[in-house]
Design a protein around this motif. Structure first.
Motif, PDB file in Angstrom:
ATOM      1  N   LEU A  53       0.807  -1.214   0.000  1.00  0.00           N
ATOM      2  CA  LEU A  53       0.000   0.000   0.000  1.00  0.00           C
ATOM      3  C   LEU A  53       0.843   1.269   0.000  1.00  0.00           C
ATOM      4  O   LEU A  53       0.438   2.292  -0.544  1.00  0.00           O
ATOM      5  CB  LEU A  53      -0.946   0.007   1.204  1.00  0.00           C
ATOM      6  N   ASP A  54       2.049   1.209   0.594  1.00  0.00           N
ATOM      7  CA  ASP A  54       2.929   2.388   0.636  1.00  0.00           C
ATOM      8  C   ASP A  54       3.763   2.547  -0.631  1.00  0.00           C
ATOM      9  O   ASP A  54       4.599   3.442  -0.723  1.00  0.00           O
ATOM     10  CB  ASP A  54       3.829   2.345   1.866  1.00  0.00           C
ATOM     11  N   GLY A  55       3.556   1.679  -1.629  1.00  0.00           N
ATOM     12  CA  GLY A  55       4.280   1.766  -2.887  1.00  0.00           C
ATOM     13  C   GLY A  55       5.574   0.972  -2.927  1.00  0.00           C
ATOM     14  O   GLY A  55       6.221   0.889  -3.975  1.00  0.00           O
ATOM     15  N   SER A  56       5.971   0.379  -1.802  1.00  0.00           N
ATOM     16  CA  SER A  56       7.196  -0.426  -1.777  1.00  0.00           C
ATOM     17  C   SER A  56       6.945  -1.792  -2.421  1.00  0.00           C
ATOM     18  O   SER A  56       5.812  -2.249  -2.533  1.00  0.00           O
ATOM     19  CB  SER A  56       7.702  -0.598  -0.342  1.00  0.00           C
ATOM     20  N   LEU A  57       8.040  -2.435  -2.839  1.00  0.00           N
ATOM     21  CA  LEU A  57       7.953  -3.739  -3.493  1.00  0.00           C
ATOM     22  C   LEU A  57       7.425  -4.800  -2.535  1.00  0.00           C
ATOM     23  O   LEU A  57       7.898  -4.931  -1.413  1.00  0.00           O
ATOM     24  CB  LEU A  57       9.340  -4.164  -3.996  1.00  0.00           C
ATOM     25  N   GLN A  58       6.431  -5.535  -2.972  1.00  0.00           N
ATOM     26  CA  GLN A  58       5.939  -6.694  -2.231  1.00  0.00           C
ATOM     27  C   GLN A  58       6.535  -7.917  -2.914  1.00  0.00           C
ATOM     28  O   GLN A  58       6.351  -8.104  -4.113  1.00  0.00           O
ATOM     29  CB  GLN A  58       4.414  -6.735  -2.291  1.00  0.00           C
ATOM     30  N   ALA A  74      17.344 -11.518  -6.296  1.00  0.00           N
ATOM     31  CA  ALA A  74      16.871 -11.441  -7.677  1.00  0.00           C
ATOM     32  C   ALA A  74      16.435 -10.016  -8.013  1.00  0.00           C
ATOM     33  O   ALA A  74      15.938  -9.291  -7.154  1.00  0.00           O
ATOM     34  CB  ALA A  74      15.703 -12.401  -7.887  1.00  0.00           C
ATOM     35  N   SER A  75      16.612  -9.653  -9.257  1.00  0.00           N
ATOM     36  CA  SER A  75      16.121  -8.360  -9.718  1.00  0.00           C
ATOM     37  C   SER A  75      14.623  -8.491  -9.973  1.00  0.00           C
ATOM     38  O   SER A  75      14.191  -9.324 -10.764  1.00  0.00           O
ATOM     39  CB  SER A  75      16.825  -7.948 -11.006  1.00  0.00           C
ATOM     40  N   HIS A  76      13.855  -7.667  -9.314  1.00  0.00           N
ATOM     41  CA  HIS A  76      12.408  -7.697  -9.514  1.00  0.00           C
ATOM     42  C   HIS A  76      11.979  -6.663 -10.560  1.00  0.00           C
ATOM     43  O   HIS A  76      10.815  -6.293 -10.641  1.00  0.00           O
ATOM     44  CB  HIS A  76      11.695  -7.489  -8.179  1.00  0.00           C
ATOM     45  N   ASP A  77      12.951  -6.216 -11.366  1.00  0.00           N
ATOM     46  CA  ASP A  77      12.686  -5.243 -12.420  1.00  0.00           C
ATOM     47  C   ASP A  77      12.496  -5.890 -13.782  1.00  0.00           C
ATOM     48  O   ASP A  77      12.061  -5.234 -14.718  1.00  0.00           O
ATOM     49  CB  ASP A  77      13.854  -4.239 -12.519  1.00  0.00           C
ATOM     50  N   ALA A  84       5.885  -5.883 -15.354  1.00  0.00           N
ATOM     51  CA  ALA A  84       5.244  -4.828 -16.141  1.00  0.00           C
ATOM     52  C   ALA A  84       3.813  -4.563 -15.659  1.00  0.00           C
ATOM     53  O   ALA A  84       3.338  -3.435 -15.707  1.00  0.00           O
ATOM     54  CB  ALA A  84       5.248  -5.194 -17.625  1.00  0.00           C
ATOM     55  N   GLY A  85       3.146  -5.591 -15.211  1.00  0.00           N
ATOM     56  CA  GLY A  85       1.807  -5.421 -14.659  1.00  0.00           C
ATOM     57  C   GLY A  85       1.924  -5.071 -13.177  1.00  0.00           C
ATOM     58  O   GLY A  85       2.447  -5.843 -12.396  1.00  0.00           O
ATOM     59  N   VAL A  86       1.474  -3.899 -12.807  1.00  0.00           N
ATOM     60  CA  VAL A  86       1.610  -3.448 -11.424  1.00  0.00           C
ATOM     61  C   VAL A  86       0.257  -3.513 -10.723  1.00  0.00           C
ATOM     62  O   VAL A  86      -0.736  -2.974 -11.221  1.00  0.00           O
ATOM     63  CB  VAL A  86       2.174  -2.008 -11.360  1.00  0.00           C
TER      64      VAL A  86
END
Length: 171
Positions: free
Chosen positions: A3-8, A45-48, A103-105
């Motif tokens: 919810l705060d915009g950080s990576l889950q 791992a890169s989550h990008d 790519a899908g957020v």
């Protein structure tokens, strides 16, 4: 995202007994950067970039109809953050790849629906994890004589999660 915009961390490696010993337990508090938890959460791992993974959170899962026809629906015996692990395990067993695609957020309010009855969810999650281990690991990845050890460990872990109040982070 949280919810705060950080990576889950919505993609993971399959759970192991080692990760279960460290994830949100006193051992994990003593060794917060332990390899078992880092590996489970895929922290390195890169989550990008898109990547093949063991399993994904069901909150943002797309499934091909052909795969659905082949492996069926979720196992109704497994609820509360275990059904997606099982589903992806079954997909892998049937020869399908599972991919994380950033790519899908999606913003996922993790635990908000389960907060309504956290004790029941904690018990069901750990019961489901036992069923997952019994279904996929005991006898193949781990020897069957570990069955009572796994059951006792998951029961103790459920009690710890309730005592420590860390439900939002157990999966």
């Amino acid at each position: 995202l949280n919810l705060d915009g950080s990576l889950q961390y919505s993609c993971r490696r399959f759970p192991t007994l080692e990760a279960g010993l460290f994830r949100n337990t006193p051992l994990g508090r003593l060794f917060p950067g332990n390899k078992a938890t880092r590996d489970y959460l895929m922290k390195e791992a890169s989550h990008d970039e898109p990547m093949p993974v063991d399993w994904l959170s069901g909150a943002a899962m797309l499934v091909r109809r052909k795969m659905l026809d082949q492996i069926g629906l979720h196992d109704e015996r497994l609820l509360f953050a275990v059904e997606d692990v099982d589903y992806c395990s079954r997909a892998h067993e049937a020869g399908w790849d599972v991919w994380y695609v950033p790519a899908g957020v999606i913003t996922h309010a993790i635990g908000h629906s389960s907060d309504q009855n956290a004790r029941k969810v904690i018990v069901e999650f750990h019961r489901g994890m036992y069923e997952f281990f019994r279904k996929h690991y005991l006898g193949s990845r781990y020897p069957r004589w570990l069955t009572p050890v796994v059951a006792a460990g998951l029961t103790a872990r459920a009690g710890l999660v309730m005592a420590l109040g860390v439900w939002h982070h157990i999966t």
